[in-house]
Scaffold this motif. Structure first.
Motif, PDB file in Angstrom:
ATOM      1  N   PRO A  22       0.985  -1.221   0.145  1.00 13.21           N
ATOM      2  CA  PRO A  22      -0.012   0.011   0.025  1.00 13.21           C
ATOM      3  C   PRO A  22       0.803   1.317  -0.027  1.00 13.21           C
ATOM      4  O   PRO A  22       2.010   1.379   0.467  1.00 13.21           O
ATOM      5  N   SER A  25      -0.979   7.387   0.500  1.00 15.65           N
ATOM      6  CA  SER A  25      -2.088   7.980   0.609  1.00 15.65           C
ATOM      7  C   SER A  25      -3.061   6.971   1.236  1.00 15.65           C
ATOM      8  O   SER A  25      -4.077   7.337   2.067  1.00 15.65           O
ATOM      9  N   GLU A  26      -3.033   5.556   1.074  1.00 12.85           N
ATOM     10  CA  GLU A  26      -3.753   4.761   1.482  1.00 12.85           C
ATOM     11  C   GLU A  26      -3.798   4.454   3.093  1.00 12.85           C
ATOM     12  O   GLU A  26      -4.701   4.575   3.684  1.00 12.85           O
ATOM     13  N   TYR A  27      -2.660   4.751   3.359  1.00 13.18           N
ATOM     14  CA  TYR A  27      -2.116   4.659   4.867  1.00 13.18           C
ATOM     15  C   TYR A  27      -2.769   5.926   5.425  1.00 13.18           C
ATOM     16  O   TYR A  27      -3.445   5.698   6.643  1.00 13.18           O
ATOM     17  N   ASP A  29      -5.515   7.661   4.730  1.00 14.26           N
ATOM     18  CA  ASP A  29      -6.958   7.373   4.583  1.00 14.26           C
ATOM     19  C   ASP A  29      -7.222   6.588   5.766  1.00 14.26           C
ATOM     20  O   ASP A  29      -8.042   6.833   6.245  1.00 14.26           O
ATOM     21  N   TRP A  30      -6.615   5.495   5.694  1.00 13.25           N
ATOM     22  CA  TRP A  30      -6.710   4.553   6.827  1.00 13.25           C
ATOM     23  C   TRP A  30      -6.870   5.027   8.193  1.00 13.25           C
ATOM     24  O   TRP A  30      -7.373   4.747   8.806  1.00 13.25           O
ATOM     25  N   HIS A  90      -2.338  -4.704   0.660  1.00 16.17           N
ATOM     26  CA  HIS A  90      -3.342  -3.503   0.909  1.00 16.17           C
ATOM     27  C   HIS A  90      -3.901  -3.558   2.244  1.00 16.17           C
ATOM     28  O   HIS A  90      -5.169  -3.001   2.179  1.00 16.17           O
TER      29      HIS A  90
END
Length: 102
Positions: A22, A25-27, A29-30, A90
């Motif tokens: 991942p 930006s995914e982190y 958001d999470w 992910h």
């Protein structure tokens, strides 16, 4: 023949791991969503929904190891401690939480 199969499997596994590593930006958001879910304070949730991503982005460092990533979020300046998270497939796996290191 066994070496070829083993080498092929290793290459496939490394490719799958690197393709599912991942990104930052995914982190962000999470962790923003996780913080909002854990907050019972309506004001805190509102602040996180408006400015949470930029707040978490400023306090986060990423160490990329191609097949996985380690994210460290540091809020010790504001009294919240540090959080270390493993990013792989992910998904994000907390290795330490903000509450444990206060």
């Amino acid at each position: 023949m066994k070496r070829f199969v083993s080498l092929f499997l290793a290459v496939v596994i490394i490719f799958v791991l690197s393709a599912t590593n991942p990104n930052r930006s995914e982190y962000i958001d999470w962790i923003n969503q996780k913080s909002m879910d854990q907050s019972s304070n309506l004001l805190k949730r509102g602040i996180l929904s408006i400015a949470g991503k930029s707040i978490f982005d400023a306090g986060t460092t990423k160490s990329d190891y191609v097949v996985f990533s380690i994210y460290k979020t540091d809020f010790s300046d504001v009294g919240m401690g540090k959080m270390t998270t493993l990013g792989i497939f992910h998904e994000f796996i907390p290795l330490s939480s903000l509450d444990q290191q206060k």
